[in-house]
Design a protein around this motif. Sequence first.
Motif, mmCIF file in Angstrom:
data_model
loop_
_atom_site.group_PDB
_atom_site.id
_atom_site.type_symbol
_atom_site.label_atom_id
_atom_site.label_comp_id
_atom_site.label_asym_id
_atom_site.label_seq_id
_atom_site.Cartn_x
_atom_site.Cartn_y
_atom_site.Cartn_z
ATOM 1 N N ARG A 110 -3.323 -3.422 5.954
ATOM 2 C CA ARG A 110 -2.940 -1.974 5.198
ATOM 3 C C ARG A 110 -2.805 -2.208 4.092
ATOM 4 N NH1 ARG A 110 1.247 -2.815 8.741
ATOM 5 N NH2 ARG A 110 1.511 -1.149 10.742
ATOM 6 N N ILE A 111 -2.963 -2.956 3.034
ATOM 7 C CA ILE A 111 -3.361 -3.279 1.415
ATOM 8 C C ILE A 111 -4.027 -2.604 1.133
ATOM 9 C CG2 ILE A 111 -3.518 -5.039 0.030
ATOM 10 C CD1 ILE A 111 -1.277 -6.944 1.181
ATOM 11 N N GLY A 137 -5.539 -0.282 2.713
ATOM 12 C CA GLY A 137 -5.430 1.028 2.818
ATOM 13 C C GLY A 137 -5.987 1.963 4.296
ATOM 14 N N ALA A 138 -5.168 0.929 4.583
ATOM 15 C CA ALA A 138 -5.161 1.781 6.045
ATOM 16 C C ALA A 138 -4.032 2.232 7.013
ATOM 17 C CB ALA A 138 -5.397 0.456 7.382
ATOM 18 N N SER A 139 -4.248 3.408 7.692
ATOM 19 C CA SER A 139 -3.169 4.352 8.163
ATOM 20 C C SER A 139 -2.650 3.244 9.073
ATOM 21 C CB SER A 139 -3.579 5.589 8.241
ATOM 22 O OG SER A 139 -4.243 5.615 9.485
ATOM 23 N N ASP A 140 -1.993 3.558 9.812
ATOM 24 C CA ASP A 140 -0.776 2.625 10.471
ATOM 25 C C ASP A 140 -2.038 3.033 11.773
ATOM 26 O OD1 ASP A 140 1.792 1.730 9.132
ATOM 27 O OD2 ASP A 140 2.067 3.910 9.406
ATOM 28 N N LEU A 141 -2.218 4.250 12.860
ATOM 29 C CA LEU A 141 -3.180 4.506 13.498
ATOM 30 C C LEU A 141 -4.115 3.971 13.485
ATOM 31 C CD1 LEU A 141 -2.134 6.190 15.858
ATOM 32 C CD2 LEU A 141 -3.224 8.162 15.357
ATOM 33 N N ALA A 197 10.411 -6.363 10.650
ATOM 34 C CA ALA A 197 9.031 -5.597 10.284
ATOM 35 C C ALA A 197 9.113 -5.703 8.718
ATOM 36 C CB ALA A 197 9.364 -4.479 10.638
ATOM 37 N N PRO A 198 7.938 -6.970 9.209
ATOM 38 C CA PRO A 198 7.745 -7.876 7.559
ATOM 39 C C PRO A 198 6.409 -7.064 6.973
ATOM 40 C CG PRO A 198 6.547 -8.638 9.550
ATOM 41 C CD PRO A 198 6.754 -7.911 9.856
ATOM 42 N N ARG A 244 2.104 -10.605 12.023
ATOM 43 C CA ARG A 244 1.418 -8.679 11.373
ATOM 44 C C ARG A 244 0.367 -9.116 10.164
ATOM 45 N NH1 ARG A 244 7.221 -7.023 12.940
ATOM 46 N NH2 ARG A 244 7.334 -7.637 15.191
ATOM 47 N N PHE A 251 4.610 7.360 17.027
ATOM 48 C CA PHE A 251 3.882 6.393 17.942
ATOM 49 C C PHE A 251 4.970 6.475 19.252
ATOM 50 C CE2 PHE A 251 1.625 4.541 14.310
ATOM 51 C CZ PHE A 251 0.687 3.912 15.617
ATOM 52 N N ARG A 270 6.977 -2.467 16.609
ATOM 53 C CA ARG A 270 6.761 -1.991 14.836
ATOM 54 C C ARG A 270 7.771 -1.454 14.216
ATOM 55 N NH1 ARG A 270 4.222 -6.561 16.310
ATOM 56 N NH2 ARG A 270 2.674 -7.082 14.947
ATOM 57 N N GLY A 271 8.027 -0.616 15.222
ATOM 58 C CA GLY A 271 8.545 1.180 14.337
ATOM 59 C C GLY A 271 10.583 0.106 13.568
ATOM 60 N N TYR A 284 3.747 -0.180 20.971
ATOM 61 C CA TYR A 284 3.494 -0.531 19.303
ATOM 62 C C TYR A 284 5.029 -0.055 18.708
ATOM 63 C CZ TYR A 284 1.184 -1.631 14.966
ATOM 64 O OH TYR A 284 0.941 -2.082 13.616
ATOM 65 N N PHE A 301 -3.749 0.706 14.287
ATOM 66 C CA PHE A 301 -2.749 -0.262 15.537
ATOM 67 C C PHE A 301 -4.490 0.409 16.403
ATOM 68 C CE2 PHE A 301 -2.643 1.965 19.830
ATOM 69 C CZ PHE A 301 -1.759 1.301 20.251
ATOM 70 N N ARG A 316 7.417 2.458 7.548
ATOM 71 C CA ARG A 316 6.903 2.822 8.968
ATOM 72 C C ARG A 316 8.037 3.517 9.681
ATOM 73 N NH1 ARG A 316 5.250 -1.478 10.695
ATOM 74 N NH2 ARG A 316 4.659 -2.566 9.529
ATOM 75 N N SER A 341 1.248 -1.374 0.045
ATOM 76 C CA SER A 341 -0.301 0.203 -0.215
ATOM 77 C C SER A 341 1.009 1.647 -0.100
ATOM 78 C CB SER A 341 -0.871 0.048 1.591
ATOM 79 O OG SER A 341 -0.321 0.291 2.158
ATOM 80 N N THR A 357 6.940 6.564 11.231
ATOM 81 C CA THR A 357 5.835 6.806 11.962
ATOM 82 C C THR A 357 5.864 6.281 13.349
ATOM 83 O OG1 THR A 357 4.339 5.973 9.547
ATOM 84 C CG2 THR A 357 2.958 5.977 12.141
ATOM 85 N N GLY A 358 6.737 5.286 13.168
ATOM 86 C CA GLY A 358 6.927 4.119 14.389
ATOM 87 C C GLY A 358 7.627 5.760 15.659
ATOM 88 N N GLU A 373 -0.454 -6.502 8.394
ATOM 89 C CA GLU A 373 -0.325 -6.110 6.683
ATOM 90 C C GLU A 373 -2.058 -6.040 5.390
ATOM 91 O OE1 GLU A 373 3.094 -8.611 4.757
ATOM 92 O OE2 GLU A 373 3.142 -9.055 7.885
ATOM 93 N N SER A 396 -2.477 7.612 3.964
ATOM 94 C CA SER A 396 -3.154 8.365 4.469
ATOM 95 C C SER A 396 -2.055 7.979 5.590
ATOM 96 C CB SER A 396 -4.165 7.293 5.112
ATOM 97 O OG SER A 396 -3.319 5.487 4.555
ATOM 98 N N THR A 397 -0.653 7.983 6.049
ATOM 99 C CA THR A 397 -0.035 8.368 7.283
ATOM 100 C C THR A 397 0.053 9.743 7.828
ATOM 101 O OG1 THR A 397 2.075 7.899 6.310
ATOM 102 C CG2 THR A 397 0.829 5.656 7.640
#
Lengths: 322, 277
Positions: free
Chosen positions: B173-174, B176-180, A33-34, B166, A47, B99-100, B95, B183, A40, A2, A43-44, B170, A6-7
Amino acid sequence: MSTTASTGAAGPRPLSEGAARDSAARPAVTEAAPGGPGRRGRTGLLFVLPFTVAFGLFMVWPIVYGIWMSFTDESLSLRGTSFVGFDNYAEAFGDPDVWSSLGNTVFFTLISSVPLVVIALAMALLVHTGLAGQWVWRLAFFAPYLLPVTVVTLIWSWLYQPDLGLGNELVTAIGLEPVGWLSDESVAMWSMAVLTIWWTVGFNFLLYLAALQSLPDSLHEAAALDGAGAWRRLWSVVLPQLRRTTGLVVMLQILASLKVFDQIYILTKGGPNESTRPILEYIYDVGFTGYRLGYASSISYLFFAIVIIVSIAQLRFFRQGD
Amino acid sequence: MLLGAGRWPRALGGTALIVMAAVWLLPFVWAVVTSFQSEADVTTPGLSPFKGAFTLESYREVFDRGNLPVWAFNSLLIAAVVTALTVAISTLAAYGFSRGTFRGRRALMALTVASIMVPPQLLIVPLFRQMLAFDLVDTYWAVILPQIVAPMMVFILKRFFDGIPRELEEAARIDGASDLRVFWSIVLPLSRPIVAAVGIFVFIGAWNNFLWPFIVTNDSDLMTLPVGLATVKDAYGTVYAQSMASALLAALPLIVVFLLFQRRIVRSVATTGLGGT
């Protein structure tokens, strides 16, 4: 993959880096992170940001500032502070009150930690036998842990009350002399230990109970089939399986006991004759009653050094056992 | 079954359990009995718990003094705000650490874990200085802010997030959802038990915290229950029934919380492996 549209603030990652890593690591990713590293990346960071700000302000900064203060003569009462080098530390090493309050702290730690571990284990083992009314036992043993320190000290100052308290009523009922629970120098610290055991044993009890409930029954049953009696199974099967939990409980308990302050400060203010004053109360007295913040800081850091040494020694000890 | 089939070990164990529970409950029982007596009856010597007539006098006195409800309100407000802020920044940070991939992530996490060892009392003097500098002494914020840093909770949550596969994230995310969004809608719902556990422990810790609120509040109207009770302890003098009544009233809220969430609390000790702050 993607897009990161949107972030918002994060923006797109540098394509080359992410793509290269993706193709290489894609099939077997577990640790890295896969979702595509870098994607990210920033973005991480967002957070983590709020916590990091609070952590910097209220943890890192006070630690650093405290170290600096310990090399100055900073005081609450005077304006103007000057650098004094290692003077505070030198003074602390020669201060008999530091040593006596440290001695009190160690004594308290010894007489409170042992029963706090042993009694907690006994409670957990007994509750785990599966007698009906689990919630009653759990409530009885754990409820005191939920009490604020002031409630605990109110209740126990009444139990320890010299003329009318339950303690002396019981002692005199069996024909002994009344005890100065909080006024007798040789007794006061023991009284504090008893109060503390009653108050905090519930937490260790829960740790042991949780560990017991997660033990597999198989070993135990095998031992029973081989004709091992209850005691034998306890000693040879159950207790060895609890080693790791015991390591954790002992470690947490010693650290907690070394930090004793609240209940003693409220009940005896360190008395009688400073026989119950722990090191943290001495630091408090020096800093907030004597206004010598710099000197108080230097004692704090000496104490912290001891805490770290004790923790490392314990970690080593339990690692070795494994 | 630990003691197995043997009848004697079971009977012995049961007896020991009952005796121990009775010993542990005795201080409570004694406090309750005392609180329902008149001060005059309390000060009559004698072991019988039923020396005097039942009365609510001491509870009436405590309520008439008026401070207890104010302190209870302060405690509730402060513990609630501390819990909300701590849970919010800790879950986000955990988080992010899990993940970061930002630079310095490992170093920052290592620093966070190392700070678990720092005894909070070590920070008291510099923190007090800091609150003076920010002009926050005697405010709710002075009580709240230093309490929201909970490295232990970040550590516990990160360990949990690390264990969540994860693939789900994923997939979202595919779409189109944002990271927030990922989460909030995927990770958090999966983590409800551990977040609840963390919340419960933070709340208990904040509700019972004594030293820090004691140091930064002098105004009686801003005090929490533990601090307020400490200031009147000396003033109570010889009114034992009243001091027991106020102690029990202050103890009640968390005991009720425990009764309601008992299973969850016990389980959360097991899942987090730790608790307290």
